[in-house]
Design a protein around this motif. Structure first.
Motif, PDB file in Angstrom:
ATOM      1  N   GLY A   2       0.834  -1.211   0.000  1.00 11.52           N
ATOM      2  CA  GLY A   2       0.000   0.000   0.000  1.00 11.52           C
ATOM      3  C   GLY A   2       0.859   1.247   0.000  1.00 11.52           C
ATOM      4  O   GLY A   2       0.581   2.217  -0.728  1.00 11.52           O
ATOM      5  N   SER A  23      -5.987   4.895   5.850  1.00 17.65           N
ATOM      6  CA  SER A  23      -6.459   4.270   7.086  1.00 17.65           C
ATOM      7  C   SER A  23      -5.675   2.988   7.329  1.00 17.65           C
ATOM      8  O   SER A  23      -5.583   2.128   6.452  1.00 17.65           O
ATOM      9  N   LYS A  26      -2.222   0.310  12.231  1.00 19.99           N
ATOM     10  CA  LYS A  26      -0.927   0.674  12.830  1.00 19.99           C
ATOM     11  C   LYS A  26      -0.359   1.830  12.028  1.00 19.99           C
ATOM     12  O   LYS A  26       0.399   1.638  11.086  1.00 19.99           O
ATOM     13  N   ASN A  45     -11.341   2.774   9.634  1.00 20.50           N
ATOM     14  CA  ASN A  45     -11.658   2.467   8.232  1.00 20.50           C
ATOM     15  C   ASN A  45     -13.022   3.016   7.825  1.00 20.50           C
ATOM     16  O   ASN A  45     -13.204   3.529   6.721  1.00 20.50           O
ATOM     17  N   ILE A  83      -6.084  -4.799  -3.984  1.00 22.01           N
ATOM     18  CA  ILE A  83      -4.812  -5.370  -4.476  1.00 22.01           C
ATOM     19  C   ILE A  83      -4.513  -6.710  -3.788  1.00 22.01           C
ATOM     20  O   ILE A  83      -3.414  -7.240  -3.917  1.00 22.01           O
ATOM     21  N   ALA A  85      -3.987 -10.447  -2.968  1.00 24.20           N
ATOM     22  CA  ALA A  85      -3.703 -11.637  -3.771  1.00 24.20           C
ATOM     23  C   ALA A  85      -4.822 -12.658  -3.590  1.00 24.20           C
ATOM     24  O   ALA A  85      -5.366 -12.821  -2.496  1.00 24.20           O
ATOM     25  N   ASN A 108       3.052  -4.554  -8.167  1.00 21.38           N
ATOM     26  CA  ASN A 108       4.254  -5.084  -7.504  1.00 21.38           C
ATOM     27  C   ASN A 108       5.060  -3.934  -6.887  1.00 21.38           C
ATOM     28  O   ASN A 108       4.812  -2.758  -7.189  1.00 21.38           O
ATOM     29  N   GLY A 160       3.649 -10.301  -9.413  1.00 23.93           N
ATOM     30  CA  GLY A 160       3.327  -9.870  -8.048  1.00 23.93           C
ATOM     31  C   GLY A 160       4.425 -10.273  -7.077  1.00 23.93           C
ATOM     32  O   GLY A 160       4.993  -9.443  -6.361  1.00 23.93           O
TER      33      GLY A 160
HETATM   34  N1  LIG Z   1       3.923  -7.086  -0.818  1.00 14.62           N
HETATM   35  C1  LIG Z   1       3.759  -7.189  -2.127  1.00 14.62           C
HETATM   36  O1  LIG Z   1       4.740  -7.203  -2.905  1.00 14.62           O
HETATM   37  C2  LIG Z   1       2.389  -7.249  -2.710  1.00 14.62           C
HETATM   38  C3  LIG Z   1       1.270  -7.343  -1.918  1.00 14.62           C
HETATM   39  N2  LIG Z   1       0.030  -7.406  -2.474  1.00 14.62           N
HETATM   40  C4  LIG Z   1      -1.146  -7.475  -1.610  1.00 14.62           C
HETATM   41  O2  LIG Z   1      -1.137  -6.313  -0.817  1.00 14.62           O
HETATM   42  C5  LIG Z   1      -1.780  -6.592   0.422  1.00 14.62           C
HETATM   43  C6  LIG Z   1      -0.896  -6.128   1.563  1.00 14.62           C
HETATM   44  O3  LIG Z   1       0.288  -6.905   1.567  1.00 14.62           O
HETATM   45  P1  LIG Z   1       1.621  -6.345   2.242  1.00 14.62           P
HETATM   46  O4  LIG Z   1       1.771  -4.920   1.903  1.00 14.62           O
HETATM   47  O5  LIG Z   1       2.692  -7.293   1.873  1.00 14.62           O
HETATM   48  O6  LIG Z   1       1.244  -6.515   3.768  1.00 14.62           O
HETATM   49  P2  LIG Z   1       1.643  -5.587   5.023  1.00 14.62           P
HETATM   50  O7  LIG Z   1       1.384  -6.419   6.240  1.00 14.62           O
HETATM   51  O8  LIG Z   1       2.982  -5.003   4.824  1.00 14.62           O
HETATM   52  O9  LIG Z   1       0.585  -4.402   4.963  1.00 14.62           O
HETATM   53  C7  LIG Z   1      -0.745  -4.546   5.376  1.00 14.62           C
HETATM   54  C8  LIG Z   1      -1.136  -3.283   6.116  1.00 14.62           C
HETATM   55  O10 LIG Z   1      -2.510  -3.436   6.506  1.00 14.62           O
HETATM   56  C9  LIG Z   1      -2.651  -2.907   7.831  1.00 14.62           C
HETATM   57  N3  LIG Z   1      -3.844  -3.505   8.423  1.00 14.62           N
HETATM   58  C10 LIG Z   1      -3.982  -4.748   8.962  1.00 14.62           C
HETATM   59  N4  LIG Z   1      -5.243  -4.933   9.391  1.00 14.62           N
HETATM   60  C11 LIG Z   1      -5.925  -3.783   9.112  1.00 14.62           C
HETATM   61  C12 LIG Z   1      -7.258  -3.361   9.310  1.00 14.62           C
HETATM   62  N5  LIG Z   1      -8.158  -4.150   9.880  1.00 14.62           N
HETATM   63  N6  LIG Z   1      -7.587  -2.121   8.911  1.00 14.62           N
HETATM   64  C13 LIG Z   1      -6.688  -1.285   8.338  1.00 14.62           C
HETATM   65  N7  LIG Z   1      -5.410  -1.637   8.128  1.00 14.62           N
HETATM   66  C14 LIG Z   1      -5.038  -2.867   8.496  1.00 14.62           C
HETATM   67  C15 LIG Z   1      -1.359  -3.283   8.515  1.00 14.62           C
HETATM   68  O11 LIG Z   1      -1.134  -2.494   9.670  1.00 14.62           O
HETATM   69  C16 LIG Z   1      -0.338  -3.027   7.409  1.00 14.62           C
HETATM   70  O12 LIG Z   1       0.125  -1.695   7.414  1.00 14.62           O
HETATM   71  C17 LIG Z   1      -2.069  -8.076   0.474  1.00 14.62           C
HETATM   72  O13 LIG Z   1      -3.408  -8.302   0.189  1.00 14.62           O
HETATM   73  C18 LIG Z   1      -1.170  -8.631  -0.629  1.00 14.62           C
HETATM   74  O14 LIG Z   1      -1.728  -9.796  -1.207  1.00 14.62           O
HETATM   75  C19 LIG Z   1      -0.164  -7.332  -3.829  1.00 14.62           C
HETATM   76  C20 LIG Z   1       0.906  -7.229  -4.670  1.00 14.62           C
HETATM   77  C21 LIG Z   1       2.267  -7.218  -4.189  1.00 14.62           C
END
Ligand SMILES: NC(=O)C1=CN([C@@H]2O[C@H](COP(=O)(O)OP(=O)(O)OC[C@H]3O[C@@H](n4cnc5c(N)ncnc54)[C@H](O)[C@@H]3O)[C@@H](O)[C@H]2O)C=CC1
Ligand SMILES: O=C(O)[C@@H]1CCC=N1
Length: 255
Positions: A2, A23, A26, A45, A83, A85, A108, A160
């Motif tokens: 994000g 939103s 953390k 949210n 976004i 997966a 990505n 991805g």
């Molecule tokens: N990391 C990557 O390279 C890629 C990730 N994605 C997708 O992006 C999404 C996020 O993945 P990441 O960034 O790796 O994970 P991450 O754990 O780094 O980020 C997730 C964020 O969501 C927040 N969060 C958790 N519960 C929440 C809630 N109830 N309300 C609001 N915020 C909340 C967390 O505090 C965190 O900042 C996943 O669905 C993943 O499949 C898609 C493409 C690439």
């Protein structure tokens, strides 16, 4: 992910920071607020989605159901971009109002430096305007392609998750250089620029990667010795199996 998208979108000028509400449960408030003037931050949210036209969901697939359930009453007539997966359009449609249009995107992390690639697929009720909007949002962070929904798991396994495989390749190349006596910093620079240059050659010449490999490989020379080792150790088979494993995991996430 994000944050990569957010920073790429603001820095490319696709959206100005003062039009964005972030939103996150953390929040690292100081960091983003200090960097982007006018951006609004919240941990609520429900509050965040109330007055907006477009909602972009960037939480893990495993918490998506709870997040959607919490905000669903504010999603009527909105454009929802996700976004996550694995999760199918149908999995969102079970919860959101019928008037909510959904676009599923697989971006990505190189989006952070505007060298990402995003694939997207849209729900049937999405309009031409919605598609235009998502394209203009994402084109600032790299390439964008539209695909049929059944290809999204394969996209996830390749582009991805793919940056991770390439970082491993860069790290390993740099280790090889260090093994042969190069200083770490120089070795990493040589490794990263070699990967970047090779990728550019594929994109800009349009030549088959095998043909480009042959151009490097002098008869009886250095490269063919390395190619022999890479074939013996199964580099290409490992990459193919890696993409398959990640795509299969993406499919599992929808269960
Ligand atoms: N990391 C990557 O390279 C890629 C990730 N994605 C997708 O992006 C999404 C996020 O993945 P990441 O960034 O790796 O994970 P991450 O754990 O780094 O980020 C997730 C964020 O969501 C927040 N969060 C958790 N519960 C929440 C809630 N109830 N309300 C609001 N915020 C909340 C967390 O505090 C965190 O900042 C996943 O669905 C993943 O499949 C898609 C493409 C690439
Ligand atoms: O590892 C993951 O599940 C996410 C989806 C694509 C890249 N990272």
């Amino acid at each position: 992910m994000g944050t990569s998208l957010l920073e790429g979108i603001i820095e490319s000028g696709s959206y100005s920071a003062d039009k964005i509400i972030v939103s996150d449960i953390k929040l690292d408030n100081d960091k983003l607020e200090g960097k982007y003037q006018g951006i609004k931050m919240t941990t609520d949210n429900k509050e965040a989605v109330k007055g907006v036209d477009v909602v972009l969901l960037a939480v893990k697939p495993q918490v998506m159901a709870a997040v959607l359930d919490n905000i669903k009453n504010s999603l009527a007539n909105k454009l929802l971009i996700t976004i996550a997966a694995g999760l199918s359009l149908a999995s969102y449609q079970k919860t959101v109002p019928d008037s909510c249009r959904i676009i599923r995107v697989m971006p990505n992390t190189p989006s952070l430096v505007k060298e990402g690639i995003s694939a997207f697929t849209a729900s049937e009720n999405a309009s031409k305007e919605d598609l235009k909007q998502v394209k203009s949002l994402l084109k600032g962070v790299g390439e964008i392609v539209e695909v049929k929904e059944e290809l999204m798991d394969a996209v996830t396994g390749l582009s991805g998750s793919g940056p991770a495989y390439i970082y491993m390749v860069i790290e390993a190349l740099a280790d090889g250089g260090v093994l042969m006596g190069l200083p770490r910093e120089l070795s990493q620079k040589l490794a990263a620029q070699t990967v970047l240059g090779a990728a550019r050659m594929v994109i800009e010449t349009g030549q088959h990667p095998g043909e480009l490999k042959d151009m490097v490989t002098s008869p009886g020379g250095t490269t063919i010795r390395a190619v022999e080792v890479l074939e013996e150790k199964g580099l290409r088979g490992s990459m193919i199996q890696a993409v398959k494993a990640a795509a299969e995991r993406s499919k599992e996430l929808n269960n």
